[in-house]
Design an enzyme around this catalytic site. Structure first.
Site, PDB file in Angstrom:
ATOM      1  N   PHE A 150       0.818  -1.218   0.000  1.00 32.35           N
ATOM      2  CA  PHE A 150       0.000   0.000   0.000  1.00 32.35           C
ATOM      3  C   PHE A 150       0.851   1.268   0.000  1.00 32.35           C
ATOM      4  O   PHE A 150       0.349   2.348   0.301  1.00 32.35           O
ATOM      5  CB  PHE A 150      -0.943   0.004   1.213  1.00 32.35           C
ATOM      6  CG  PHE A 150      -1.901  -1.156   1.217  1.00 32.35           C
ATOM      7  CD1 PHE A 150      -3.006  -1.164   0.377  1.00 32.35           C
ATOM      8  CD2 PHE A 150      -1.688  -2.263   2.032  1.00 32.35           C
ATOM      9  CE1 PHE A 150      -3.876  -2.234   0.344  1.00 32.35           C
ATOM     10  CE2 PHE A 150      -2.556  -3.346   2.019  1.00 32.35           C
ATOM     11  CZ  PHE A 150      -3.656  -3.330   1.173  1.00 32.35           C
ATOM     12  N   ARG A 152       2.919   4.621  -1.089  1.00 32.09           N
ATOM     13  CA  ARG A 152       2.747   5.653  -2.111  1.00 32.09           C
ATOM     14  C   ARG A 152       4.109   6.081  -2.624  1.00 32.09           C
ATOM     15  O   ARG A 152       5.055   6.211  -1.834  1.00 32.09           O
ATOM     16  CB  ARG A 152       2.102   6.917  -1.505  1.00 32.09           C
ATOM     17  CG  ARG A 152       0.691   6.765  -1.069  1.00 32.09           C
ATOM     18  CD  ARG A 152       0.328   7.913  -0.144  1.00 32.09           C
ATOM     19  NE  ARG A 152       1.180   7.936   1.041  1.00 32.09           N
ATOM     20  CZ  ARG A 152       1.275   8.963   1.893  1.00 32.09           C
ATOM     21  NH1 ARG A 152       0.594  10.058   1.677  1.00 32.09           N
ATOM     22  NH2 ARG A 152       2.050   8.894   2.960  1.00 32.09           N
ATOM     23  N   ALA A 250      -9.137  18.583  -4.974  1.00 29.15           N
ATOM     24  CA  ALA A 250      -9.581  18.648  -6.373  1.00 29.15           C
ATOM     25  C   ALA A 250      -8.426  19.115  -7.241  1.00 29.15           C
ATOM     26  O   ALA A 250      -7.497  19.768  -6.772  1.00 29.15           O
ATOM     27  CB  ALA A 250     -10.750  19.617  -6.488  1.00 29.15           C
ATOM     28  N   GLY A 251      -8.473  18.779  -8.506  1.00 23.78           N
ATOM     29  CA  GLY A 251      -7.403  19.201  -9.409  1.00 23.78           C
ATOM     30  C   GLY A 251      -7.563  18.568 -10.769  1.00 23.78           C
ATOM     31  O   GLY A 251      -8.682  18.325 -11.242  1.00 23.78           O
ATOM     32  N   CYS A 258      -0.534   3.255 -10.751  1.00 27.18           N
ATOM     33  CA  CYS A 258      -1.440   2.374 -10.007  1.00 27.18           C
ATOM     34  C   CYS A 258      -2.922   2.645 -10.239  1.00 27.18           C
ATOM     35  O   CYS A 258      -3.646   1.762 -10.684  1.00 27.18           O
ATOM     36  CB  CYS A 258      -1.116   2.458  -8.528  1.00 27.18           C
ATOM     37  SG  CYS A 258       0.605   2.067  -8.204  1.00 27.18           S
TER      38      CYS A 258
HETATM   39  C1  UGA Z   1      -1.360   4.761  -4.771  1.00 29.84           C
HETATM   40  C2  UGA Z   1      -1.961   4.464  -3.396  1.00 29.84           C
HETATM   41  O1  UGA Z   1      -2.148   5.678  -2.674  1.00 29.84           O
HETATM   42  C3  UGA Z   1      -1.062   3.519  -2.593  1.00 29.84           C
HETATM   43  O2  UGA Z   1      -1.691   3.179  -1.362  1.00 29.84           O
HETATM   44  C4  UGA Z   1      -0.816   2.247  -3.415  1.00 29.84           C
HETATM   45  O3  UGA Z   1       0.064   1.357  -2.752  1.00 29.84           O
HETATM   46  C5  UGA Z   1      -0.210   2.620  -4.755  1.00 29.84           C
HETATM   47  O4  UGA Z   1      -1.109   3.523  -5.456  1.00 29.84           O
HETATM   48  C6  UGA Z   1      -0.019   1.345  -5.540  1.00 29.84           C
HETATM   49  O5  UGA Z   1      -1.004   0.669  -5.828  1.00 29.84           O
HETATM   50  O6  UGA Z   1       1.139   0.958  -5.739  1.00 29.84           O
HETATM   51  P1  UGA Z   1       0.543   6.405  -5.705  1.00 29.84           P
HETATM   52  O7  UGA Z   1       0.013   6.059  -7.061  1.00 29.84           O
HETATM   53  O8  UGA Z   1       1.992   6.362  -5.443  1.00 29.84           O
HETATM   54  O9  UGA Z   1      -0.143   5.472  -4.582  1.00 29.84           O
HETATM   55  O10 UGA Z   1       0.107   7.904  -5.419  1.00 29.84           O
HETATM   56  P2  UGA Z   1      -1.032   8.674  -4.608  1.00 29.84           P
HETATM   57  O11 UGA Z   1      -0.388   9.555  -3.621  1.00 29.84           O
HETATM   58  O12 UGA Z   1      -2.092   7.774  -4.131  1.00 29.84           O
HETATM   59  O13 UGA Z   1      -1.616   9.609  -5.772  1.00 29.84           O
HETATM   60  C7  UGA Z   1      -2.240   9.050  -6.936  1.00 29.84           C
HETATM   61  C8  UGA Z   1      -2.772  10.158  -7.826  1.00 29.84           C
HETATM   62  O14 UGA Z   1      -3.894  10.784  -7.218  1.00 29.84           O
HETATM   63  C9  UGA Z   1      -1.763  11.290  -8.098  1.00 29.84           C
HETATM   64  O15 UGA Z   1      -1.840  11.642  -9.464  1.00 29.84           O
HETATM   65  C10 UGA Z   1      -2.232  12.433  -7.229  1.00 29.84           C
HETATM   66  O16 UGA Z   1      -1.896  13.686  -7.755  1.00 29.84           O
HETATM   67  C11 UGA Z   1      -3.746  12.203  -7.249  1.00 29.84           C
HETATM   68  N1  UGA Z   1      -4.463  12.772  -6.091  1.00 29.84           N
HETATM   69  C12 UGA Z   1      -4.251  12.292  -4.840  1.00 29.84           C
HETATM   70  C13 UGA Z   1      -5.393  13.787  -6.300  1.00 29.84           C
HETATM   71  O17 UGA Z   1      -5.628  14.243  -7.446  1.00 29.84           O
HETATM   72  N2  UGA Z   1      -6.076  14.295  -5.213  1.00 29.84           N
HETATM   73  C14 UGA Z   1      -5.874  13.824  -3.964  1.00 29.84           C
HETATM   74  O18 UGA Z   1      -6.545  14.334  -3.033  1.00 29.84           O
HETATM   75  C15 UGA Z   1      -4.938  12.807  -3.767  1.00 29.84           C
END
Ligand code: UGA
Length: 433
Positions: A150, A152, A250-251, A258
């Site tokens: 899990f 990030r 939001a964005g 992933c």
């Molecule tokens: C995600 C999960 O959060 C991890 O728990 C998981 O282990 C991982 O995928 C995986 O399956 O390997 P990750 O892809 O590294 O992790 O990044 P996140 O921080 O979750 O962000 C994912 C995307 O969502 C990014 O593009 C981020 O900019 C976007 N995001 C995140 C938003 O647009 N708004 C938010 O409030 C949060």
């Protein structure tokens, strides 16, 4: 303990280095000899805060080694960790060929009883398949345990050492003492369940987080029309403990290796058992549309793109990583140059990776934020790196030809009010300028 890690991608490398840091003896195997060579020289192939230093110190201490010889790594280990990739196929399904090849090689190399721990994200039923593949080749007893990952990107080491939970999926709970012991130093929040549920927990978690993002992006789009402010709405919603504050920013929408892959795979997993996962299909669609919204907004302010120059701040799919897989910037830069614009791009870490996927004479590769903005007819912020928050906006405003700022991550907010020349768009907020 002696551990073999199969696959030195994101999950494999972080897992290997972190277990070495805990004092285990780790051998990481990968068929990519170039990558293994670099790792042997102490060079981390990915940008991840803290990884390089941890790699050096554990290599120096002799706790981690790298090899292309998977069989040798397996032979010297008590636990074999499968951490190979499961990319999307053309239809959105998870491609399990790397997992299957790994299982075959592990089965052939088994030289005594061992535990095989799967960390790769795999559809329900895959661990049973791994078990069958290994069993058809192995001459010794073994067990397969699902331990989904899990972490990030950008926080990978911090997440590994401070997990919210460790999920251990096994159909023979009595036999997993070694796996529980391996993870105990990380947390006492260990959740033991059956293998299929563990496999599903991984997909359901990523799909739920992606759903929150698409949900808040749609609320943001409505906020714009009714004159509400999404940052206030998210903050107010997040105070409800049942909702919580996370993943409500939001964005421009989610990217990365992933969420896009796992949402599509879960839609396929559901489809394979005749279930139409309508909600998740909409999540994917809303995410795609959100990127188009940014382009539409730029057009509203800047008019036709042809012959214009635009600055791009941020190429990585999110800050603190050099990963550009499914990054919004790939789509947006392609669209802009496709419509005859030139772009000046800057990212603190991801430029080389971006360039290997999209290189075009219309792209100028800049080495700082100000030169990306220089002389441009509009600037788009696509990744919320801290560096951008610290830039002197007055200097940016002065260097641009037309000071249009499309803030795809709501990084600047009210701060922009002090710079009255900017035409500023942020997602789901009242127009500040
Ligand atoms: C995600 C999960 O959060 C991890 O728990 C998981 O282990 C991982 O995928 C995986 O399956 O390997 P990750 O892809 O590294 O992790 O990044 P996140 O921080 O979750 O962000 C994912 C995307 O969502 C990014 O593009 C981020 O900019 C976007 N995001 C995140 C938003 O647009 N708004 C938010 O409030 C949060």
């Amino acid at each position: 303990m002696k551990l073999a890690v199969v696959g030195t991608g994101y999950v494999g490398l972080i897992t290997g280095v972190c277990f070495a840091e805990l004092g285990h003896e780790v051998v990481c195997a990968d068929k990519d000899s170039g990558k293994i060579e670099k790792l042997r020289l102490g060079e981390a192939p990915i940008y991840e805060p803290g990884l390089q230093e941890m790699l050096w110190s554990n290599a120096d201490a002799g706790r981690i080694a790298f090899t292309t010889d998977l069989a040798a790594a397996v032979r010297g280990s008590e636990i074999v960790i499968i951490a190979v990739g499961t990319p999307s196929t053309a239809t959105g399904e998870a491609d399990l060929s790397f997992v299957e090849r790994a299982a075959e090689s592990i089965g052939e190399a088994l030289d005594g009883p061992k535990t095989i721990m799967t960390k790769s994200t795999v559809p329900v039923g895959t661990n049973a398949r791994i078990e069958a593949i290994v069993a058809s080749r192995a001459k010794y007893p073994f067990r397969v345990v699902s331990v989904p990952e899990f972490l990030r990107e950008g926080y990978a080491i911090r997440d590994t050492f401070n997990p919210d939970r460790i999920v251990i999926g096994t159909d023979r709970a009595a036999e997993i003492e070694a796996i529980v012991e391996l993870h105990k130093p990380l947390t006492d929040r260990i959740f033991v369940t059956d293998v299929r549920s563990a496999e599903m927990i991984k997909y359901a978690s990523n799909a739920y987080l992606a759903t929150r993002i698409s949900f808040i992006n749609e609320i943001a789009n409505i906020c714009e029309k009714v004159g509400a402010d999404i940052t206030q709405v998210s903050a107010g919603m997040g105070q409800d403990r049942r909702i919580g504050p996370h993943f409500l920013n939001a964005g421009i929408g989610y990217g990365g290796s992933c969420f896009p892959k796992d949402t599509k795979a879960l839609i396929q997993i559901a489809g394979n058992v005749d279930y139409d996962f309508k909600l998740l299909k909409s999540v994917v669609e809303v995410n795609r549309e959100q990127r188009n919204t940014m382009i539409r907004k730029l057009r509203e302010y800047a008019g036709s793109f042809s012959g214009k120059t635009f600055g791009i701040w941020g190429l990585a799919f999110k800050p603190n990583t050099d990963d550009v897989r499914e990054a919004p910037a790939l789509d947006i830069v392609s669209r802009l140059i496709g419509e005859g614009a030139r772009v000046r791009v800057y990212d603190p870490a991801a430029t080389a990776n971006f360039r290997s996927l999209l290189n075009d004479p219309s792209i100028e590769w800049c080495t700082d934020p100000l030169s990306a903005a220089k002389g441009s007819d509009g600037l788009m912020l696509l990744t919320e790196w801290n560096e951008f928050a610290e830039v002197d906006l007055r200097a940016v405003e002065q260097t641009m030809n037309t000071p249009i700022l499309i803030d795809g991550r709501n990084l600047f907010g009210d701060k922009i009010g002090a710079y009255s020349r900017f035409w500023y768009y942020s997602v789901g907020r009242p127009h500040l300028n």
